[in-house]
Every structure is written in structure tokens, then in C-alpha cells.
Design an enzyme around this catalytic site. Structure first.
Site, PDB file in Angstrom:
ATOM      1  N   ARG A  38     -13.870  40.397 -17.362  1.00  0.00           N
ATOM      2  CA  ARG A  38     -13.675  39.381 -16.325  1.00  0.00           C
ATOM      3  C   ARG A  38     -14.134  39.930 -14.990  1.00  0.00           C
ATOM      4  O   ARG A  38     -13.853  41.068 -14.656  1.00  0.00           O
ATOM      5  CB  ARG A  38     -12.178  39.022 -16.236  1.00  0.00           C
ATOM      6  CG  ARG A  38     -11.798  37.805 -17.034  1.00  0.00           C
ATOM      7  CD  ARG A  38     -10.306  37.650 -17.149  1.00  0.00           C
ATOM      8  NE  ARG A  38      -9.614  37.640 -15.865  1.00  0.00           N
ATOM      9  CZ  ARG A  38      -8.298  37.496 -15.737  1.00  0.00           C
ATOM     10  NH1 ARG A  38      -7.546  37.335 -16.809  1.00  0.00           N
ATOM     11  NH2 ARG A  38      -7.728  37.500 -14.558  1.00  0.00           N
TER      12      ARG A  38
ATOM     13  N   LYS B 207       1.371  40.002 -19.681  1.00  0.00           N
ATOM     14  CA  LYS B 207       2.015  38.686 -19.747  1.00  0.00           C
ATOM     15  C   LYS B 207       1.308  37.782 -20.764  1.00  0.00           C
ATOM     16  O   LYS B 207       1.950  37.155 -21.580  1.00  0.00           O
ATOM     17  CB  LYS B 207       1.989  37.985 -18.373  1.00  0.00           C
ATOM     18  CG  LYS B 207       2.710  38.721 -17.268  1.00  0.00           C
ATOM     19  CD  LYS B 207       2.752  37.897 -15.988  1.00  0.00           C
ATOM     20  CE  LYS B 207       1.395  37.587 -15.385  1.00  0.00           C
ATOM     21  NZ  LYS B 207       0.665  38.774 -14.884  1.00  0.00           N
TER      22      LYS B 207
ATOM     23  N   ARG C 255      -5.803  42.438  -6.196  1.00  0.00           N
ATOM     24  CA  ARG C 255      -4.842  41.613  -6.937  1.00  0.00           C
ATOM     25  C   ARG C 255      -3.465  42.267  -6.966  1.00  0.00           C
ATOM     26  O   ARG C 255      -2.444  41.591  -6.927  1.00  0.00           O
ATOM     27  CB  ARG C 255      -5.354  41.347  -8.353  1.00  0.00           C
ATOM     28  CG  ARG C 255      -6.579  40.446  -8.352  1.00  0.00           C
ATOM     29  CD  ARG C 255      -7.269  40.425  -9.695  1.00  0.00           C
ATOM     30  NE  ARG C 255      -6.490  39.788 -10.730  1.00  0.00           N
ATOM     31  CZ  ARG C 255      -6.709  39.948 -12.032  1.00  0.00           C
ATOM     32  NH1 ARG C 255      -7.678  40.755 -12.444  1.00  0.00           N
ATOM     33  NH2 ARG C 255      -5.971  39.327 -12.913  1.00  0.00           N
TER      34      ARG C 255
ATOM     35  N   ARG D 191       3.579  31.908  -8.706  1.00  0.00           N
ATOM     36  CA  ARG D 191       3.098  33.187  -8.213  1.00  0.00           C
ATOM     37  C   ARG D 191       3.442  33.400  -6.742  1.00  0.00           C
ATOM     38  O   ARG D 191       3.111  34.432  -6.184  1.00  0.00           O
ATOM     39  CB  ARG D 191       1.596  33.232  -8.363  1.00  0.00           C
ATOM     40  CG  ARG D 191       1.114  34.506  -9.067  1.00  0.00           C
ATOM     41  CD  ARG D 191      -0.214  34.213  -9.584  1.00  0.00           C
ATOM     42  NE  ARG D 191      -1.038  35.285  -9.985  1.00  0.00           N
ATOM     43  CZ  ARG D 191      -1.616  35.322 -11.176  1.00  0.00           C
ATOM     44  NH1 ARG D 191      -1.326  34.423 -12.089  1.00  0.00           N
ATOM     45  NH2 ARG D 191      -2.470  36.271 -11.454  1.00  0.00           N
TER      46      ARG D 191
ATOM     47  N   ARG E   4      -9.853  46.221 -20.378  1.00  0.00           N
ATOM     48  CA  ARG E   4      -9.576  44.861 -20.849  1.00  0.00           C
ATOM     49  C   ARG E   4     -10.869  44.111 -21.141  1.00  0.00           C
ATOM     50  O   ARG E   4     -11.835  44.186 -20.376  1.00  0.00           O
ATOM     51  CB  ARG E   4      -8.753  44.107 -19.804  1.00  0.00           C
ATOM     52  CG  ARG E   4      -8.477  42.674 -20.222  1.00  0.00           C
ATOM     53  CD  ARG E   4      -7.205  42.148 -19.673  1.00  0.00           C
ATOM     54  NE  ARG E   4      -7.364  41.629 -18.325  1.00  0.00           N
ATOM     55  CZ  ARG E   4      -6.406  40.935 -17.711  1.00  0.00           C
ATOM     56  NH1 ARG E   4      -5.248  40.718 -18.310  1.00  0.00           N
ATOM     57  NH2 ARG E   4      -6.596  40.490 -16.504  1.00  0.00           N
TER      58      ARG E   4
HETATM   59  P1  AMP Z   1      -4.510  35.463 -14.233  1.00  0.00           P
HETATM   60  O1  AMP Z   1      -5.362  35.147 -15.402  1.00  0.00           O
HETATM   61  O2  AMP Z   1      -3.092  34.947 -14.380  1.00  0.00           O
HETATM   62  O3  AMP Z   1      -4.542  36.927 -13.864  1.00  0.00           O
HETATM   63  O4  AMP Z   1      -5.111  34.664 -12.979  1.00  0.00           O
HETATM   64  C1  AMP Z   1      -6.418  34.918 -12.526  1.00  0.00           C
HETATM   65  C2  AMP Z   1      -6.594  34.386 -11.129  1.00  0.00           C
HETATM   66  O5  AMP Z   1      -6.364  32.976 -11.116  1.00  0.00           O
HETATM   67  C3  AMP Z   1      -5.642  34.944 -10.087  1.00  0.00           C
HETATM   68  O6  AMP Z   1      -6.067  36.195  -9.567  1.00  0.00           O
HETATM   69  C4  AMP Z   1      -5.682  33.839  -9.042  1.00  0.00           C
HETATM   70  O7  AMP Z   1      -6.891  33.866  -8.306  1.00  0.00           O
HETATM   71  C5  AMP Z   1      -5.713  32.583  -9.899  1.00  0.00           C
HETATM   72  N1  AMP Z   1      -4.359  32.106 -10.247  1.00  0.00           N
HETATM   73  C6  AMP Z   1      -3.801  32.023 -11.479  1.00  0.00           C
HETATM   74  N2  AMP Z   1      -2.565  31.537 -11.421  1.00  0.00           N
HETATM   75  C7  AMP Z   1      -2.304  31.313 -10.108  1.00  0.00           C
HETATM   76  C8  AMP Z   1      -1.170  30.824  -9.385  1.00  0.00           C
HETATM   77  N3  AMP Z   1      -0.034  30.469 -10.000  1.00  0.00           N
HETATM   78  N4  AMP Z   1      -1.277  30.746  -8.036  1.00  0.00           N
HETATM   79  C9  AMP Z   1      -2.407  31.071  -7.388  1.00  0.00           C
HETATM   80  N5  AMP Z   1      -3.502  31.556  -7.996  1.00  0.00           N
HETATM   81  C10 AMP Z   1      -3.463  31.672  -9.353  1.00  0.00           C
END
Ligand code: AMP
Length: 210
Positions: A156, A13, A167, A88, A123
Site C-alpha cells: 500500500r 485490527k 500515521r 478514529r 505488509r
Molecule cells: P486503514 O486501512 O484503517 O489503515 O485506513 C487507511 C487510511 O484511510 C487512513 O490512514 C486514513 O487516511 C483513512 N481512514 C480510514 N478510516 C478513517 C477514519 N475513521 N477517519 C478518517 N480517516 C480514515
């Protein structure tokens, strides 16, 4: 174009959002990037989010809604935006709808879990600008150095294999139902992950008619 990118963690994404953002001249809003920046800066939101993010859990909806409300009010969102990683959960989507956030399309990038697990292991993320790379599929010009800002590339914490598993579970339970939510509103489009970033972008362009 007001677009939501849906898909499992590691579906691509962020990578596709950056490409589309450059092409369409509209900002990408990544709640993950915003949270990581807040964690690094030690802001109240960052302190609140840290334990959830590091455990691969979702940050509470009200925190996310606060972030998105503030970000979408900024001038650069007037002509459109790409939402990467938000909403989400169904409650996040319902709240955004109630807030009047307009969406033209929710595009889901479909990738099998096994491919995700393999992909996340390679990654690398820039600790300064959040740009992502992959050691095989999208390597930086110099090992462990960001092509864009020269920052150090790191793994990360939440890309560790056991956290990726958590996740993915969260994705299937809490996020995947959004596909039906947007399908019911006639907004859902899906593309299958392709073997290269460019080929996936081409599929997305076809799906969006751009
Ligand atoms: P991402 O970089 O999009 O994979 O997000 C990393 C982490 O941030 C996720 O595993 C969640 O812990 C948190 N996070 C990001 N976006 C959201 C969201 N819309 N709702 C809840 N947690 C989020």
C-alpha cells in the site's frame, strides 16, 4: 456483538477483525477498505479521500460519518458488526453516539511503535479483495498472490516508512484519546499484541469472554 477495534495502524485490527467476523458471523466494516475501493472506482468519495489517505492523514469526519451511516443501515448489520478503523477521532465517536450507534465493547490492541514500523515494512495487501498478508508472520501460499482471490499482492502506498511515521503521529494525537472516551463509558478492553496472530486472537477471545 457490536465491537470497535482500536489500535495503531498495523496493530492487526484488520486481521483480527476478519477472524472474529468469520467466527461470530457478523460483518467487518473497515472504513479504510471502503475508502480504498472508492478510490479505485473513482467515485466522488474516493476522489475526495485520495490525497488524505496517500499522505497518511485522516479523511474529514463528515465523509467518514456518511460512509458509516450508509453501511450500518444495511441488513447484514442487524445482528452486530465489527468496526475496524472507525471511529478514529473523538468527534467521529461523539457523532456516532448521537446517531444511536450501539457499542458493546471497544477493544484496543496495544503494540509498540517500533514493532509497528517493522511490521508495516512486510505488509502486503491484495489489490482486488484487500486481504492482508505479511512476508514473515503471515505469508501467502504463493509469493505475491492472494490466497483468497488470486489477486496480486502489493505494498500500500501509505505503508511506505515515512507515511507510516505520519500515521503513527496521527494515531497518538487523534485516535488514542478514544481509549479514554470508551473507558469513561465502561466499554474499553485492552489486549497486548502477542508474537503470533493466533495468540493475539486467543487474548482477544479471553478479553471478550467468547
Ligand atoms: P486503514 O486501512 O484503517 O489503515 O485506513 C487507511 C487510511 O484511510 C487512513 O490512514 C486514513 O487516511 C483513512 N481512514 C480510514 N478510516 C478513517 C477514519 N475513521 N477517519 C478518517 N480517516 C480514515
Amino acid at each position: 456483538m457490536r465491537l470497535i477495534l482500536l489500535g495503531a495502524p498495523g496493530a492487526g485490527k484488520g486481521t483480527q477483525a476478519e477472524i472474529l467476523s468469520r467466527e461470530l458471523g457478523i460483518p467487518t466494516i473497515s472504513t479504510g477498505n471502503i475508502l480504498r475501493a472508492a478510490m479505485k472506482a473513482g467515485t466522488p468519495v474516493g476522489i475526495q479521500a485520495k490525497s488524505y489517505v496517500e499522505a497518511g492523514k485522516l479523511v474529514p469526519d463528515d465523509v467518514i460519518i456518511g460512509i458509516i451511516q450508509e453501511r450500518l443501515a444495511q441488513e447484514d448489520c442487524k445482528e452486530g458488526y465489527i468496526l475496524d478503523g472507525v471511529p478514529r477521532t473523538i468527534p467521529q465517536a461523539e457523532t456516532m453516539e448521537a446517531m444511536g450507534v450501539q457499542i458493546d465493547c471497544a477493544l484496543s490492541i496495544e503494540v509498540e511503535d517500533q514493532v509497528i514500523v517493522e511490521r508495516m515494512a512486510g505488509r502486503r495487501t491484495c489489490k482486488d479483495c484487500s486481504q492482508t498478508f505479511h512476508v514473515v508472520n503471515n505469508p501467502p501460499k504463493t509469493e505475491d498472490v492472494c490466497d483468497f482471490c488470486g489477486g496480486e499482492l502489493t505494498i500500500r502506498k501509505d505503508d511506505a516508512p515515512e507515511t507510516v511515521k505520519a500515521r503513527l503521529e496521527v494515531y497518538h494525537r487523534d485516535t488514542e484519546p478514544l481509549k479514554q472516551f470508551y473507558a469513561q463509558r465502561g466499554k474499553l478492553k485492552t489486549v497486548d499484541n502477542q508474537s503470533s496472530i493466533e495468540a493475539t486472537t486467543a487474548e482477544i477471545r479471553k478479553a471478550l469472554g467468547i
